[in-house]
Design an enzyme around this catalytic site. Structure first.
Site, PDB file in Angstrom:
ATOM      1  N   HIS A  51       0.833  -1.212   0.000  1.00  0.00           N
ATOM      2  CA  HIS A  51       0.000   0.000   0.000  1.00  0.00           C
ATOM      3  C   HIS A  51       0.865   1.259   0.000  1.00  0.00           C
ATOM      4  O   HIS A  51       1.976   1.289   0.534  1.00  0.00           O
ATOM      5  CB  HIS A  51      -0.969  -0.003   1.183  1.00  0.00           C
ATOM      6  CG  HIS A  51      -0.332   0.023   2.537  1.00  0.00           C
ATOM      7  ND1 HIS A  51       0.058   1.191   3.156  1.00  0.00           N
ATOM      8  CD2 HIS A  51      -0.026  -0.974   3.408  1.00  0.00           C
ATOM      9  CE1 HIS A  51       0.573   0.914   4.346  1.00  0.00           C
ATOM     10  NE2 HIS A  51       0.538  -0.391   4.527  1.00  0.00           N
ATOM     11  N   ASP A  75      -0.519   4.412   0.934  1.00  0.00           N
ATOM     12  CA  ASP A  75      -0.978   5.394   1.907  1.00  0.00           C
ATOM     13  C   ASP A  75      -0.282   5.204   3.250  1.00  0.00           C
ATOM     14  O   ASP A  75       0.256   4.127   3.543  1.00  0.00           O
ATOM     15  CB  ASP A  75      -2.499   5.317   2.076  1.00  0.00           C
ATOM     16  CG  ASP A  75      -2.961   3.946   2.583  1.00  0.00           C
ATOM     17  OD1 ASP A  75      -2.486   2.937   2.035  1.00  0.00           O
ATOM     18  OD2 ASP A  75      -3.781   3.894   3.514  1.00  0.00           O
ATOM     19  N   ASP A  85       6.394   1.679   7.281  1.00  0.00           N
ATOM     20  CA  ASP A  85       5.069   1.156   6.913  1.00  0.00           C
ATOM     21  C   ASP A  85       4.408   2.066   5.886  1.00  0.00           C
ATOM     22  O   ASP A  85       3.746   3.021   6.237  1.00  0.00           O
ATOM     23  CB  ASP A  85       4.208   1.051   8.177  1.00  0.00           C
ATOM     24  CG  ASP A  85       2.852   0.403   7.925  1.00  0.00           C
ATOM     25  OD1 ASP A  85       2.658  -0.192   6.845  1.00  0.00           O
ATOM     26  OD2 ASP A  85       1.996   0.511   8.809  1.00  0.00           O
ATOM     27  N   GLU A 133      -5.147   1.622   2.675  1.00  0.00           N
ATOM     28  CA  GLU A 133      -5.060   0.505   3.621  1.00  0.00           C
ATOM     29  C   GLU A 133      -5.166   0.985   5.059  1.00  0.00           C
ATOM     30  O   GLU A 133      -5.702   0.286   5.916  1.00  0.00           O
ATOM     31  CB  GLU A 133      -3.731  -0.243   3.418  1.00  0.00           C
ATOM     32  CG  GLU A 133      -3.621  -1.546   4.180  1.00  0.00           C
ATOM     33  CD  GLU A 133      -2.966  -1.404   5.554  1.00  0.00           C
ATOM     34  OE1 GLU A 133      -2.920  -2.387   6.297  1.00  0.00           O
ATOM     35  OE2 GLU A 133      -2.505  -0.274   5.889  1.00  0.00           O
ATOM     36  N   GLU A 134      -4.669   2.197   5.331  1.00  0.00           N
ATOM     37  CA  GLU A 134      -4.487   2.631   6.711  1.00  0.00           C
ATOM     38  C   GLU A 134      -5.741   3.198   7.365  1.00  0.00           C
ATOM     39  O   GLU A 134      -5.952   3.015   8.563  1.00  0.00           O
ATOM     40  CB  GLU A 134      -3.375   3.691   6.781  1.00  0.00           C
ATOM     41  CG  GLU A 134      -1.988   3.181   6.407  1.00  0.00           C
ATOM     42  CD  GLU A 134      -1.383   2.283   7.473  1.00  0.00           C
ATOM     43  OE1 GLU A 134      -2.072   1.948   8.443  1.00  0.00           O
ATOM     44  OE2 GLU A 134      -0.207   1.914   7.324  1.00  0.00           O
TER      45      GLU A 134
END
Length: 298
Positions: free
Chosen positions: A105, A107, A137, A171-172
């Protein structure tokens, strides 16, 4: 983090057919390129409010400049969420086997500058570490996948199967434009594969510049939602009695705040502690072995 750059060989290592690298780490030029990519991605704000399209476009530009065909580098966003772009790239193999899909991802979670000691949207190298929102991340993994694709293209590597990499959105936070879900629902043909590897579910570890471990996640934490409801005898708001629903709810929340959940290990986490204790060799190894006991020695 600085170890992120060392992950640039993850695609080639997984496929197992690339020419052996000259050493345990990628060549210096590839490490430098991976750092440049990581810097570019970290410095693009991809929080929920801003979306991932700008980062997807940056990746697309690098792939097209490296000679990837337009038809193999597709930027796709839901019409109702144009800022939540996903980039799907296909590296062509010889067709002997079905494709493998890698996902990551673009984002990141929110980062308020006043909460940071450095600018969260600028890659800062300090004391041997990289700082910046997404440096772990998971723009490190995105940089690793992109740099590996560029290297495979440059070295004219031909795998037995197509390599598909999906750089995805949302995703976050929120999930209103979840990238993998959107691609599965609307563009399944672009990502259809025999095997899916999510770089957000593990990663490689080095010790003394040697590869020593590769982590794989077997499951993810999830959550359960509870609705609390309290009642009390009716009455006028100007005369709240001691038997009050609001007070009762507050007391319950206070007890929940003070509750400490017991340590619970799965077979996976116990085995992980045991193996890391062998690899680590530091004072923490004894602690990891103690936690891995049944029951845990805390």
């Amino acid at each position: 983090m600085k170890w992120a750059i060392g992950a640039t060989m993850v695609l080639a290592a997984t496929l197992g057919a690339a020419a052996a690298p000259p050493g345990p780490l990628p060549p210096p030029a590839d490490q430098a390129l991976a750092r440049d990519i990581l810097k570019e991605l970290v410095e693009i704000n991809t929080t929920h409010e801003h979306g991932s399209t700008a980062a997807a476009q940056a990746i697309q530009r690098r792939l097209l400049a490296a000679g990837f065909a337009d038809a193999d580098v597709l930027l796709i966003a839901p019409p109702e969420h144009p800022s939540k772009g996903n980039l799907v790239v296909r590296y062509r193999g010889n067709g002997a086997a079905r494709p493998v899909l890698f996902i990551g991802h673009l984002d990141v979670v929110e980062a308020r500058p006043e909460d940071w000691s450095v600018d969260p949207f600028k890659l800062t190298e300090k004391d041997g570490w990289y700082y910046g929102r997404g440096s772990v991340d998971m723009k490190d993994g995105d940089a690793a996948m992109l740099e590996t694709l560029l290297r495979l293209k440059r070295e004219r590597f031909v795998p037995e199967r197509d390599i598909i990499v999906a750089f995805t959105a949302d995703e976050e936070a929120g999930g209103d434009a979840n990238g993998p879900a959107f691609l599965l629902r609307e563009h399944r043909d672009l990502i259809d594969a025999d095997l899916v590897v999510n770089l957000d579910g593990g990663g490689g570890r080095y010790k003394n510049d040697q590869r020593v471990a590769f982590q794989l996640g077997t499951s993810e934490k999830t959550y359960v939602t509870f609705t609390l409801e309290t009642t009390s005898p009716g009455g006028h708001g100007s005369l709240p009695g001691p038997d009050n629903a609001i007070y009762r709810l507050a007391d319950g929340l206070g007890r929940l705040e003070n509750f400490r959940f017991p340590v619970m290990l799965t077979a996976t986490t116990r085995a992980s502690f045991e193996k890391f204790a062998e690899l680590d060799g530091s004072a923490e190894s004894a602690d990891m072995r103690a936690v891995a006991k049944l029951p845990p020695d805390l």
